[in-house]
Design a protein around this motif. Sequence first.
Motif, short mmCIF file in Angstrom:
data_model
loop_
_atom_site.label_atom_id
_atom_site.label_comp_id
_atom_site.label_asym_id
_atom_site.label_seq_id
_atom_site.Cartn_x
_atom_site.Cartn_y
_atom_site.Cartn_z
N ALA A 158 -79.00 92.36 -74.73
CA ALA A 158 -77.67 92.87 -74.40
C ALA A 158 -76.64 91.74 -74.41
CB ALA A 158 -77.69 93.54 -73.04
N TYR A 159 -77.03 90.57 -73.91
CA TYR A 159 -76.13 89.42 -73.91
C TYR A 159 -75.78 89.02 -75.34
CZ TYR A 159 -74.57 84.58 -73.14
OH TYR A 159 -73.87 83.40 -73.13
N ALA A 160 -76.78 89.00 -76.22
CA ALA A 160 -76.52 88.67 -77.62
C ALA A 160 -75.57 89.69 -78.25
CB ALA A 160 -77.84 88.61 -78.39
N ASP A 161 -75.76 90.96 -77.93
CA ASP A 161 -74.86 92.00 -78.46
C ASP A 161 -73.42 91.75 -78.00
OD1 ASP A 161 -76.97 93.27 -79.71
OD2 ASP A 161 -77.21 94.80 -78.17
N ILE A 165 -69.90 90.94 -80.25
CA ILE A 165 -68.63 91.66 -80.15
C ILE A 165 -67.48 90.71 -79.85
CG2 ILE A 165 -67.36 93.35 -78.77
CD1 ILE A 165 -70.05 94.82 -78.36
N GLU A 166 -67.71 89.78 -78.92
CA GLU A 166 -66.63 88.92 -78.45
C GLU A 166 -66.37 87.71 -79.34
OE1 GLU A 166 -66.95 87.97 -74.28
OE2 GLU A 166 -67.82 89.93 -73.83
N TYR A 167 -67.43 87.23 -80.03
CA TYR A 167 -67.30 85.99 -80.82
C TYR A 167 -67.69 86.18 -82.28
CZ TYR A 167 -66.68 83.36 -76.48
OH TYR A 167 -66.20 82.87 -75.29
N GLU A 170 -66.20 84.12 -85.02
CA GLU A 170 -66.41 82.68 -84.97
C GLU A 170 -67.87 82.27 -85.12
OE1 GLU A 170 -63.94 80.52 -84.74
OE2 GLU A 170 -62.44 82.12 -84.62
N LEU A 171 -68.80 83.16 -84.75
CA LEU A 171 -70.22 82.80 -84.73
C LEU A 171 -71.06 83.92 -85.30
CD1 LEU A 171 -70.48 81.57 -81.02
CD2 LEU A 171 -70.46 80.09 -83.04
N TYR A 172 -72.20 83.54 -85.88
CA TYR A 172 -73.25 84.50 -86.20
C TYR A 172 -74.24 84.51 -85.04
CZ TYR A 172 -71.47 84.62 -90.94
OH TYR A 172 -70.65 84.78 -92.03
N VAL A 173 -74.67 85.69 -84.65
CA VAL A 173 -75.63 85.83 -83.55
C VAL A 173 -76.83 86.62 -84.05
CG1 VAL A 173 -76.02 86.63 -81.20
CG2 VAL A 173 -73.75 85.81 -81.87
N THR A 174 -78.00 86.01 -83.94
CA THR A 174 -79.24 86.63 -84.40
C THR A 174 -80.17 86.84 -83.20
OG1 THR A 174 -79.10 85.52 -86.54
CG2 THR A 174 -81.25 86.37 -85.92
#
Length: 215
Positions: A158-161, A165-167, A170-174
């Motif tokens: 959930a934190y990664a999700d 949404i918020e970043y 600027e960032l890729y989140v996997t």
Amino acid sequence: MSRVIVTGAAGGFGAPTVARLRERGARVVGLDRVRGEHVLVCDVADDAGVETAVAEAVDRLGGLDAVVHYAGIGIPNDAGGPLHPDAYRVIDVNLLGAWRVTAAAMPALLAGRADRADRGDRGDRGGKGRLVFVASELAYITAPFVSAYSVAKRGMSAYADALRIEYGSELYVTTVYPGYVRTPIHDAGRAVGLSLAGHVRREEVGTSSGPSCER
């Protein structure tokens, strides 16, 4: 050349990842409670320790392009039992530890976008940095006596999700969801006769084909 921080860098997943990244030309600094070559001693449950270790890692690397979150522990717990000490420690390390390291690393990750764009590194896809969260199939599969671990990994997802949404600009989140891999994280469970065999897929380090979420 990518500049990467890997947490849990001395562990069953972390050590092979560090080796593979270096083989591919990346510069890597690890964080772990066990000191090693290019590994800084850091307890991810210690706020001040995380701030200090991440700052030193960024200084050694000369910036930051990615963070890979492996740091974690596995202690069996009774879902109806007390929070302290075991359940709290699992959640503090596995979920809040990733949050602490991310927060400490975020300024360097965001600041590095201009450097990455100037370098023109292949694969950076516009100079964005990257966060990689290693969750678990137990983020969405419920098994007995691992409630704290499941809560932590579901919370990590959930934190990664939320970060996507918020970043996301600027960032890729996997987020990666491996199955059961025989590493020392399972030692405490085996010591009391617990096993995840049959609850989640069995995999080997280096051959995971588990699901992931990437944006």
